[in-house]
Structure formats: structure tokens, C-alpha cells
Design a protein around this motif. Structure first.
Motif, mmCIF file in Angstrom:
data_model
loop_
_atom_site.group_PDB
_atom_site.id
_atom_site.type_symbol
_atom_site.label_atom_id
_atom_site.label_comp_id
_atom_site.label_asym_id
_atom_site.label_seq_id
_atom_site.Cartn_x
_atom_site.Cartn_y
_atom_site.Cartn_z
ATOM 1 N N LEU A 163 29.012 15.343 -57.523
ATOM 2 C CA LEU A 163 30.423 15.029 -56.974
ATOM 3 C C LEU A 163 31.592 16.025 -57.462
ATOM 4 O O LEU A 163 32.794 16.131 -56.765
ATOM 5 N N ALA A 164 31.310 16.837 -58.630
ATOM 6 C CA ALA A 164 32.198 17.894 -58.960
ATOM 7 C C ALA A 164 32.543 18.663 -57.907
ATOM 8 O O ALA A 164 33.414 19.517 -57.748
ATOM 9 N N ASN A 165 31.550 19.293 -57.192
ATOM 10 C CA ASN A 165 31.333 20.047 -55.981
ATOM 11 C C ASN A 165 31.818 21.479 -56.396
ATOM 12 O O ASN A 165 32.670 22.062 -55.746
ATOM 13 N N GLY A 166 31.602 22.186 -57.510
ATOM 14 C CA GLY A 166 32.004 23.263 -57.988
ATOM 15 C C GLY A 166 33.307 23.250 -58.780
ATOM 16 O O GLY A 166 33.942 24.270 -59.184
ATOM 17 N N GLU A 167 34.147 22.237 -58.604
ATOM 18 C CA GLU A 167 35.478 22.091 -59.328
ATOM 19 C C GLU A 167 35.192 21.644 -60.528
ATOM 20 O O GLU A 167 34.371 20.996 -60.866
ATOM 21 N N ASN A 168 36.390 21.926 -61.365
ATOM 22 C CA ASN A 168 36.412 21.157 -62.711
ATOM 23 C C ASN A 168 36.403 19.664 -62.638
ATOM 24 O O ASN A 168 37.599 19.056 -62.220
ATOM 25 N N PRO A 169 35.615 19.230 -63.290
ATOM 26 C CA PRO A 169 35.392 17.648 -63.195
ATOM 27 C C PRO A 169 36.464 16.862 -63.956
ATOM 28 O O PRO A 169 36.593 15.619 -63.955
ATOM 29 N N GLY A 170 37.269 17.474 -64.844
ATOM 30 C CA GLY A 170 37.953 17.099 -65.714
ATOM 31 C C GLY A 170 37.270 17.037 -67.074
ATOM 32 O O GLY A 170 36.261 17.143 -67.426
ATOM 33 N N GLU A 171 38.227 16.561 -68.147
ATOM 34 C CA GLU A 171 37.733 16.612 -69.776
ATOM 35 C C GLU A 171 36.857 15.498 -69.685
ATOM 36 O O GLU A 171 35.588 15.923 -70.648
ATOM 37 N N LYS A 172 37.124 14.489 -69.431
ATOM 38 C CA LYS A 172 35.914 13.242 -69.782
ATOM 39 C C LYS A 172 34.583 13.593 -68.999
ATOM 40 O O LYS A 172 33.615 13.293 -69.679
ATOM 41 N N ALA A 173 34.654 13.864 -67.847
ATOM 42 C CA ALA A 173 33.366 14.157 -67.026
ATOM 43 C C ALA A 173 32.608 15.096 -67.670
ATOM 44 O O ALA A 173 31.399 15.123 -67.833
ATOM 45 N N SER A 174 33.397 16.255 -68.138
ATOM 46 C CA SER A 174 32.702 17.231 -68.755
ATOM 47 C C SER A 174 32.182 16.873 -70.009
ATOM 48 O O SER A 174 30.836 17.156 -70.366
ATOM 49 N N ARG A 175 32.649 16.188 -70.915
ATOM 50 C CA ARG A 175 32.256 15.671 -72.110
ATOM 51 C C ARG A 175 31.204 14.867 -71.848
ATOM 52 O O ARG A 175 30.075 15.092 -72.758
ATOM 53 N N VAL A 176 31.022 13.800 -70.873
ATOM 54 C CA VAL A 176 29.901 13.063 -70.512
ATOM 55 C C VAL A 176 28.751 13.917 -70.199
ATOM 56 O O VAL A 176 27.514 13.627 -70.635
#
Length: 99
Positions: free
Chosen positions: A47-60
Motif C-alpha cells: 500500500l505504501a508503494n515506495g512512498e513514506n507510509p507515515g510515522e504510525k505505519a512505519s512504527r507498526v
């Protein structure tokens, strides 16, 4: 249930553990939950498709990877809760894509 687990250096004969319990003591149920968690993490990464998925998604993602790749967490309830966290984040990411 049965497992095929090749997550660590302890795998039997370097081919992976099978049956009900691995060489490390992990049960087939735990190995299968870790596989589900890994699959959910792959879905979130796509879903992130090579982009920064955001802080919460990165943490998960980091928490989920730590839960599986370190081969130290055999707490099925904790793994299940981590799967739920990933699925919730997938739901949030899916909603953001539609906006």
C-alpha cells in the motif's frame, strides 16, 4: 496443524522445521501466526508503494518485523494483537488512498 518454519539458524538440517514443534521450541500455531503477520506486513508495504507510509505505519511495520524476524516472541496473543495493528493500519491507508 503443522508448520514449515525456516526463520532462524536453528532449523533442522538447514531445510526448515516441520511438524508440531520447531528445534527452537516454537509451536506450529506460533509459526503460522508469524506467517500471517508477515503476510499482513507485505500488504501494508504494498500500500505504501515506495512512498513514506507515515510515522504510525512505519512504527507498526518495525514492531511487526521485530516480532517475527528476531524469533524470540512466541507469545501467540502478542502476535495476534500485532496482526490486528497491521490490519488496522492497512484499513487507514486504504481509506487515505480513496480520498
Amino acid at each position: 496443524m503443522s508448520m514449515f518454519c525456516f526463520q532462524c539458524e536453528q532449523t533442522a538440517g538447514c531445510t526448515g522445521c516441520t511438524g508440531k514443534v520447531g528445534v527452537c521450541g516454537k509451536t506450529d500455531e506460533t509459526a503460522n501466526l508469524q506467517d500471517k503477520l508477515t503476510g499482513a506486513l507485505v500488504g501494508l508495504a504494498r500500500l505504501a508503494n515506495g512512498e513514506n507510509p507515515g510515522e504510525k505505519a512505519s512504527r507498526v511495520m518495525i514492531e511487526g518485523l521485530f516480532t517475527t524476524i528476531t524469533n524470540v516472541n512466541f507469545d501467540n496473543e502478542a502476535i495476534y494483537l500485532q496482526i490486528e495493528k497491521v490490519r488496522e493500519e492497512i484499513g487507514r491507508a486504504s481509506c487515505r488512498e480513496r480520498v
